[in-house]
Design an enzyme around this catalytic site. Sequence first.
Site, PDB file in Angstrom:
ATOM      1  N   ASP A  30      -5.248  55.630  -4.567  1.00 45.69           N
ATOM      2  CA  ASP A  30      -4.808  54.993  -5.815  1.00 45.69           C
ATOM      3  C   ASP A  30      -5.977  54.802  -6.781  1.00 45.69           C
ATOM      4  OD1 ASP A  30      -3.005  53.876  -7.553  1.00 45.69           O
ATOM      5  OD2 ASP A  30      -2.930  51.919  -6.548  1.00 45.69           O
ATOM      6  N   GLY A  31      -5.670  54.786  -8.070  1.00 48.68           N
ATOM      7  CA  GLY A  31      -6.678  54.467  -9.084  1.00 48.68           C
ATOM      8  C   GLY A  31      -7.099  55.638  -9.958  1.00 48.68           C
ATOM      9  N   ASN A  32      -6.417  56.760  -9.835  1.00 44.54           N
ATOM     10  CA  ASN A  32      -6.788  57.933 -10.645  1.00 44.54           C
ATOM     11  C   ASN A  32      -6.649  57.669 -12.143  1.00 44.54           C
ATOM     12  OD1 ASN A  32      -6.999  59.177  -8.201  1.00 44.54           O
ATOM     13  ND2 ASN A  32      -5.215  60.500  -8.440  1.00 44.54           N
ATOM     14  N   ARG A  34      -6.679  54.760 -13.781  1.00 44.52           N
ATOM     15  CA  ARG A  34      -7.687  53.809 -14.270  1.00 44.52           C
ATOM     16  C   ARG A  34      -9.065  54.455 -14.356  1.00 44.52           C
ATOM     17  NH1 ARG A  34      -6.019  49.439 -10.067  1.00 44.52           N
ATOM     18  NH2 ARG A  34      -4.717  51.201  -9.418  1.00 44.52           N
ATOM     19  N   TRP A  35      -9.350  55.336 -13.418  1.00 41.98           N
ATOM     20  CA  TRP A  35     -10.639  56.051 -13.437  1.00 41.98           C
ATOM     21  C   TRP A  35     -10.756  56.844 -14.742  1.00 41.98           C
ATOM     22  CZ3 TRP A  35     -12.172  61.105 -13.923  1.00 41.98           C
ATOM     23  CH2 TRP A  35     -13.485  61.420 -13.529  1.00 41.98           C
ATOM     24  N   ARG A  43      -4.895  60.484 -18.194  1.00 41.02           N
ATOM     25  CA  ARG A  43      -4.679  60.138 -16.782  1.00 41.02           C
ATOM     26  C   ARG A  43      -4.791  61.353 -15.854  1.00 41.02           C
ATOM     27  NH1 ARG A  43      -2.274  55.551 -15.182  1.00 41.02           N
ATOM     28  NH2 ARG A  43      -1.260  56.729 -13.522  1.00 41.02           N
ATOM     29  N   HIS A  47      -6.370  62.564 -11.873  1.00 39.98           N
ATOM     30  CA  HIS A  47      -5.698  63.242 -10.751  1.00 39.98           C
ATOM     31  C   HIS A  47      -6.488  64.479 -10.331  1.00 39.98           C
ATOM     32  CE1 HIS A  47      -2.474  60.488 -11.210  1.00 39.98           C
ATOM     33  NE2 HIS A  47      -1.958  61.020 -12.302  1.00 39.98           N
ATOM     34  N   ARG A  81       7.291  58.028 -13.833  1.00 41.33           N
ATOM     35  CA  ARG A  81       6.185  58.276 -14.778  1.00 41.33           C
ATOM     36  C   ARG A  81       6.600  59.295 -15.841  1.00 41.33           C
ATOM     37  NH1 ARG A  81       0.598  57.756 -11.369  1.00 41.33           N
ATOM     38  NH2 ARG A  81       1.224  55.900 -10.229  1.00 41.33           N
ATOM     39  N   LEU A 141      -7.477  69.132  12.780  1.00 44.97           N
ATOM     40  CA  LEU A 141      -6.869  68.014  12.052  1.00 44.97           C
ATOM     41  C   LEU A 141      -5.488  68.377  11.493  1.00 44.97           C
ATOM     42  CD1 LEU A 141      -7.419  65.177  10.543  1.00 44.97           C
ATOM     43  CD2 LEU A 141      -7.935  66.615   8.577  1.00 44.97           C
TER      44      LEU A 141
HETATM   45  C1  IPE Z   1       1.166  54.487  -4.612  1.00 41.71           C
HETATM   46  O1  IPE Z   1       0.482  54.265  -5.788  1.00 41.71           O
HETATM   47  C2  IPE Z   1       1.612  55.913  -4.530  1.00 41.71           C
HETATM   48  C3  IPE Z   1       0.566  56.897  -4.346  1.00 41.71           C
HETATM   49  C4  IPE Z   1      -0.713  56.657  -4.211  1.00 41.71           C
HETATM   50  C5  IPE Z   1       1.008  58.249  -4.284  1.00 41.71           C
HETATM   51  P1  IPE Z   1       1.196  53.707  -7.096  1.00 41.71           P
HETATM   52  O2  IPE Z   1       0.150  53.654  -8.142  1.00 41.71           O
HETATM   53  O3  IPE Z   1       2.403  54.491  -7.385  1.00 41.71           O
HETATM   54  O4  IPE Z   1       1.645  52.251  -6.627  1.00 41.71           O
HETATM   55  P2  IPE Z   1       2.003  50.960  -7.478  1.00 41.71           P
HETATM   56  O5  IPE Z   1       2.997  51.384  -8.526  1.00 41.71           O
HETATM   57  O6  IPE Z   1       0.733  50.472  -8.115  1.00 41.71           O
HETATM   58  O7  IPE Z   1       2.539  49.983  -6.502  1.00 41.71           O
HETATM   59  C1  IPE Z   2      -2.789  57.417  -7.676  1.00 40.83           C
HETATM   60  O1  IPE Z   2      -3.383  57.060  -8.878  1.00 40.83           O
HETATM   61  C2  IPE Z   2      -2.139  58.775  -7.734  1.00 40.83           C
HETATM   62  C3  IPE Z   2      -0.681  58.739  -7.721  1.00 40.83           C
HETATM   63  C4  IPE Z   2       0.061  57.697  -7.636  1.00 40.83           C
HETATM   64  C5  IPE Z   2      -0.018  60.018  -7.837  1.00 40.83           C
HETATM   65  P1  IPE Z   2      -2.556  56.399 -10.048  1.00 40.83           P
HETATM   66  O2  IPE Z   2      -2.025  57.475 -10.930  1.00 40.83           O
HETATM   67  O3  IPE Z   2      -1.540  55.459  -9.519  1.00 40.83           O
HETATM   68  O4  IPE Z   2      -3.706  55.604 -10.797  1.00 40.83           O
HETATM   69  P2  IPE Z   2      -3.617  54.125 -11.379  1.00 40.83           P
HETATM   70  O5  IPE Z   2      -3.149  53.253 -10.275  1.00 40.83           O
HETATM   71  O6  IPE Z   2      -2.636  54.184 -12.506  1.00 40.83           O
HETATM   72  O7  IPE Z   2      -4.994  53.827 -11.807  1.00 40.83           O
HETATM   73 MG    MG Z   3      -1.590  53.521  -9.016  1.00 35.80          MG
END
Ligand code: IPE
Ligand code: IPE
Ligand code: MG
Length: 250
Positions: A30-32, A34-35, A43, A47, A81, A141
């Site tokens: 998670d966090g792509n 925001r990065w 965004r 990814h 999304r 793996l």
């Molecule tokens: C969880 O992350 C799903 C994946 C990493 C693929 P999200 O970014 O979708 O989760 P929420 O919405 O913050 O709970």
């Molecule tokens: C996780 O990063 C990747 C997926 C959920 C596909 P996000 O896209 O959720 O990144 P944030 O949480 O918005 O930063």
């Molecule tokens: Mg996220």
Amino acid sequence: MKLPFFKKKQVKIEESQFDNIPNHVAIIMDGNGRWAKKRGLPRIAGHKEGMDVVKEIVVAASTLGIKILTLYAFSTENWKRPKSEVDFLMKLPKEFLHIYLPEMIENNVRIETIGEFNALPTHTKEAINYAKEKTKNNNGLLLNFALNYGSRFEIVRAIKHIMSDINTSDITAETLDEETVSRYLYTDGLTDPDLLIRTSGEQRLSNFLLWQLAYSEFWFTEVLWPDFNKEIFEKALHDYQQRKRRYGGI
Ligand code: IPE
Ligand code: IPE
Ligand code: MG
């Protein structure tokens, strides 16, 4: 196996724990977004950056002797999304495999997925099916991508299948047990994750492996997925090795 991390940071660890590598690690990457935002980028740039981290962690996991790595790549809720972002995410597996499949094969990695695979776009399915076919005989793996995965959906799906099998199998309300339910999940045949890692500071499961994580160790970091790396992964494994898993015992 000795983790290089121990040496570098001179962490004292008991001899017996050197072999205590988790069998199955699951990661909520998670966090792509925001990065990317922090850098004034779209965004999708996050990814794309995250894709290279996936490769780094797969190679690290494979080298350390981890048997199963389950990566949450797209949830059933992620369809909410914007279409442009979803479209990009659906192209990523093909891009990832185009660049890294040879390295996956070199590392004896077997690629699989969990989730509603058939509902994915054809081009996504084709790229993944190709990789599954090419790696099906590898015995290193198991790289398990959770794609279009939702845990509640998985459980409802299992219940439906159990109900429809009730007349043709030896399942009855009396004999139904946890093992049987497990067999009806996407993760049939896999051991439960020993360790769950979530990046980006969020401390929730977001509908990931609710059944399978019942006794897993959780490890959270503020680090955003595109900044995650082998050293942080080894730190998580090291912390895991210090945990005392009791499973309700003493
Ligand atoms: C969880 O992350 C799903 C994946 C990493 C693929 P999200 O970014 O979708 O989760 P929420 O919405 O913050 O709970
Ligand atoms: C996780 O990063 C990747 C997926 C959920 C596909 P996000 O896209 O959720 O990144 P944030 O949480 O918005 O930063
Ligand atoms: Mg996220």
